[in-house]
Motif scaffolding. Structure first.
Motif, PDB file in Angstrom:
ATOM      1  N   ILE A  75      63.808 -93.069  36.173  1.00 29.56           N
ATOM      2  CA  ILE A  75      63.550 -93.523  34.889  1.00 29.56           C
ATOM      3  C   ILE A  75      64.343 -92.810  33.838  1.00 29.56           C
ATOM      4  O   ILE A  75      64.641 -93.564  32.890  1.00 29.56           O
ATOM      5  CB  ILE A  75      61.988 -92.464  34.661  1.00 29.56           C
ATOM      6  CG1 ILE A  75      60.964 -93.342  35.581  1.00 29.56           C
ATOM      7  CG2 ILE A  75      61.630 -92.817  33.286  1.00 29.56           C
ATOM      8  CD1 ILE A  75      60.680 -94.602  35.356  1.00 29.56           C
ATOM      9  N   VAL A  76      65.074 -91.922  34.070  1.00 29.09           N
ATOM     10  CA  VAL A  76      65.993 -91.202  33.120  1.00 29.09           C
ATOM     11  C   VAL A  76      67.222 -92.208  32.895  1.00 29.09           C
ATOM     12  O   VAL A  76      67.828 -92.561  32.050  1.00 29.09           O
ATOM     13  CB  VAL A  76      66.351 -89.912  33.314  1.00 29.09           C
ATOM     14  CG1 VAL A  76      67.572 -89.278  32.401  1.00 29.09           C
ATOM     15  CG2 VAL A  76      65.293 -88.952  33.344  1.00 29.09           C
ATOM     16  N   LYS A  77      67.678 -92.641  34.192  1.00 30.04           N
ATOM     17  CA  LYS A  77      68.856 -93.667  34.404  1.00 30.04           C
ATOM     18  C   LYS A  77      68.304 -94.988  33.654  1.00 30.04           C
ATOM     19  O   LYS A  77      69.237 -95.474  32.849  1.00 30.04           O
ATOM     20  CB  LYS A  77      69.192 -93.906  35.644  1.00 30.04           C
ATOM     21  CG  LYS A  77      70.073 -92.824  36.255  1.00 30.04           C
ATOM     22  CD  LYS A  77      70.106 -93.118  37.938  1.00 30.04           C
ATOM     23  CE  LYS A  77      70.723 -91.992  38.527  1.00 30.04           C
ATOM     24  NZ  LYS A  77      70.838 -92.088  40.096  1.00 30.04           N
ATOM     25  N   LEU A  82      68.503 -98.280  28.542  1.00 27.86           N
ATOM     26  CA  LEU A  82      67.860 -98.942  27.465  1.00 27.86           C
ATOM     27  C   LEU A  82      68.348 -98.493  25.979  1.00 27.86           C
ATOM     28  O   LEU A  82      68.454 -99.251  25.046  1.00 27.86           O
ATOM     29  CB  LEU A  82      66.418 -98.763  27.543  1.00 27.86           C
ATOM     30  CG  LEU A  82      65.989 -99.672  28.840  1.00 27.86           C
ATOM     31  CD1 LEU A  82      64.188 -99.178  28.902  1.00 27.86           C
ATOM     32  CD2 LEU A  82      65.953-101.032  28.852  1.00 27.86           C
ATOM     33  N   ASN A  83      68.578 -97.355  26.120  1.00 35.05           N
ATOM     34  CA  ASN A  83      68.604 -96.635  24.696  1.00 35.05           C
ATOM     35  C   ASN A  83      70.078 -96.238  24.517  1.00 35.05           C
ATOM     36  O   ASN A  83      70.697 -95.635  23.445  1.00 35.05           O
ATOM     37  CB  ASN A  83      68.054 -95.248  24.629  1.00 35.05           C
ATOM     38  CG  ASN A  83      66.622 -95.248  24.571  1.00 35.05           C
ATOM     39  OD1 ASN A  83      66.139 -95.674  23.709  1.00 35.05           O
ATOM     40  ND2 ASN A  83      66.115 -95.292  25.618  1.00 35.05           N
ATOM     41  N   LYS A  84      71.101 -96.731  25.535  1.00 32.72           N
ATOM     42  CA  LYS A  84      72.627 -96.684  25.293  1.00 32.72           C
ATOM     43  C   LYS A  84      72.994 -95.251  25.096  1.00 32.72           C
ATOM     44  O   LYS A  84      73.745 -94.986  23.991  1.00 32.72           O
ATOM     45  CB  LYS A  84      73.126 -97.587  24.319  1.00 32.72           C
ATOM     46  CG  LYS A  84      73.007 -98.965  24.420  1.00 32.72           C
ATOM     47  CD  LYS A  84      73.396 -99.913  23.407  1.00 32.72           C
ATOM     48  CE  LYS A  84      73.169-101.314  23.706  1.00 32.72           C
ATOM     49  NZ  LYS A  84      73.483-102.366  22.630  1.00 32.72           N
ATOM     50  N   ARG A  85      72.426 -94.117  25.826  1.00 33.95           N
ATOM     51  CA  ARG A  85      72.811 -92.750  25.657  1.00 33.95           C
ATOM     52  C   ARG A  85      73.934 -92.366  26.373  1.00 33.95           C
ATOM     53  O   ARG A  85      73.692 -91.842  27.632  1.00 33.95           O
ATOM     54  CB  ARG A  85      71.548 -91.574  26.103  1.00 33.95           C
ATOM     55  CG  ARG A  85      70.085 -92.198  25.132  1.00 33.95           C
ATOM     56  CD  ARG A  85      70.667 -92.000  23.857  1.00 33.95           C
ATOM     57  NE  ARG A  85      71.069 -90.692  23.279  1.00 33.95           N
ATOM     58  CZ  ARG A  85      70.140 -89.501  23.037  1.00 33.95           C
ATOM     59  NH1 ARG A  85      69.010 -89.820  22.893  1.00 33.95           N
ATOM     60  NH2 ARG A  85      70.842 -88.620  22.653  1.00 33.95           N
TER      61      ARG A  85
END
Length: 353
Positions: A75-77, A82-85
């Motif tokens: 989920i974190v990946k 998705l949020n380009k972090r």
């Protein structure tokens, strides 16, 4: 005609049902996704998190999971993608288990949150736990109070008991600090921004290194590990060189073997816990405390300081002697031994008056 209408209605209902199921499924997945981005804990628990040079984002995420800072790596990946972090810096970060995934990646994306500064802290031979806590607090972001609170936190102490062989439930005998006796005196390097857990386990790893040298001998001594560390703490409190330590140990062993009270004033010092001079310990021998070896027979209920390796070795290997008494010259550190009480009184008259 009616059959055609009925079929259309059935197909419409089925279609709507499928849409509803899909929407429910999407909603469930989305809610699960959001839930996995929440903090792993409502309680504050700081963790030092390290990103090594050359680490890839997947490495960072996997390490976050291993440190108990996130719930689900997949989920974190997905969140990161998705949020380009994609921004993070090598270094050490002081994170918390009550931080959300967003808060964690906000912290990792700020180079000012990364630190490498170390400080040197010396825990002196014979320090009490409260002295060690003060020394650590003077050089780090921690306070003396939070260190001592953690060292008396039952859940945390039980977690340490499960990790270190030298810690047993006997440590709960202590009236001041459960780790008293096992805070090994040495010079340590800690991060200036750190956690009590990080500091404590670095110290206990050093305690364990020394303990392992003597573990077999302790098992064969006839005393428990806690009793040997208690005896070693008394020896260190009374003497400051190897020869005197082994002779002091012989006095204590002789007395224990013959069921004599130990009558050690250093145990009175610890019973008092605060005192202005050694004379106060000498004149308070009637204080009602399980540490007081003038009032209670045998070893005190726990260590009266944090012993070094020399004292531990002396506790296990006393000198051969017929001594039952000793006194120390506080000014010179010289220790005078006696076989009889009459000889001991002569030493008092000669060296203390």
């Amino acid at each position: 005609m009616n059959n055609k209408k009925t079929n259309k209605k059935v197909k419409l209902i089925i279609g709507l049902a499928i849409v509803v199921v899909i929407l429910i499924g999407v909603l469930f997945v989305y809610r699960y996704y959001l839930d996995q981005l929440k903090p792993v804990s409502e309680k504050s628990e700081q963790v030092i998190f390290t990103i090594d040079d050359g680490s890839y984002m997947n490495d960072v995420i996997d390490n976050l999971y291993e440190e108990g800072l996130i719930k689900d790596t997949k989920i974190v990946k997905l969140y990161v993608k998705l949020n380009k972090r994609n921004t993070y810096y090598a270094g050490n970060y002081l994170l918390n288990k009550n931080m959300s995934v967003k808060e964690i990646f906000d912290a990792l994306a700020d180079v000012n949150n990364s630190y490498t500064e170390e400080v040197t802290v010396t825990i002196v031979d014979g320090d009490w736990a409260k002295d060690a806590a003060s020394a650590i607090a003077d050089k780090t972001n921690l306070t003396k109070e939070e260190i001592l609170d953690k060292w008396n936190d039952l859940d945390y102490i039980y977690s340490l008991i499960s990790k270190y062989d030298f810690l047993t439930e006997d440590i709960f005998n202590s009236e001041h600090c459960y780790l008293e006796g096992f805070i090994y005196p040495n010079t340590y390097n800690f991060y200036k921004q750190t956690t009590v857990e990080e500091v404590t386990e670095k110290i206990l790893n050093e305690t364990d290194r020394v303990y392992q040298k003597y573990a077999q001998q302790i098992k064969q001594s006839g005393y428990s590990t806690y009793q040997i560390y208690t005896l070693a703490s008394m020896i260190l409190f009374e003497a400051n060189n190897q020869e005197d330590m082994r002779l002091v140990s012989s006095v204590f062993h002789n007395r224990l073997n013959d069921n004599y009270p130990l009558q050690s004033s250093v145990t009175v010092c610890y019973a008092l816990y605060t005192y202005d001079s050694w004379q106060e310990c000498e004149t308070s021998i009637d204080i009602d405390s399980k540490y007081n070896t003038y009032v209670y027979d045998g070893l005190p209920i726990g260590p009266v300081c944090n012993p070094n390796e020399m004292a531990l070795e002396a506790a296990l290997n006393p000198a051969e002697s017929n001594y039952y008494y000793f006194l120390a010259d506080v000014d010179t550190g010289k220790v005078y031994f006696a076989e009889t009480y009459a000889e001991h009184l002569r030493n008092i008259e000669k060296y203390l008056n």
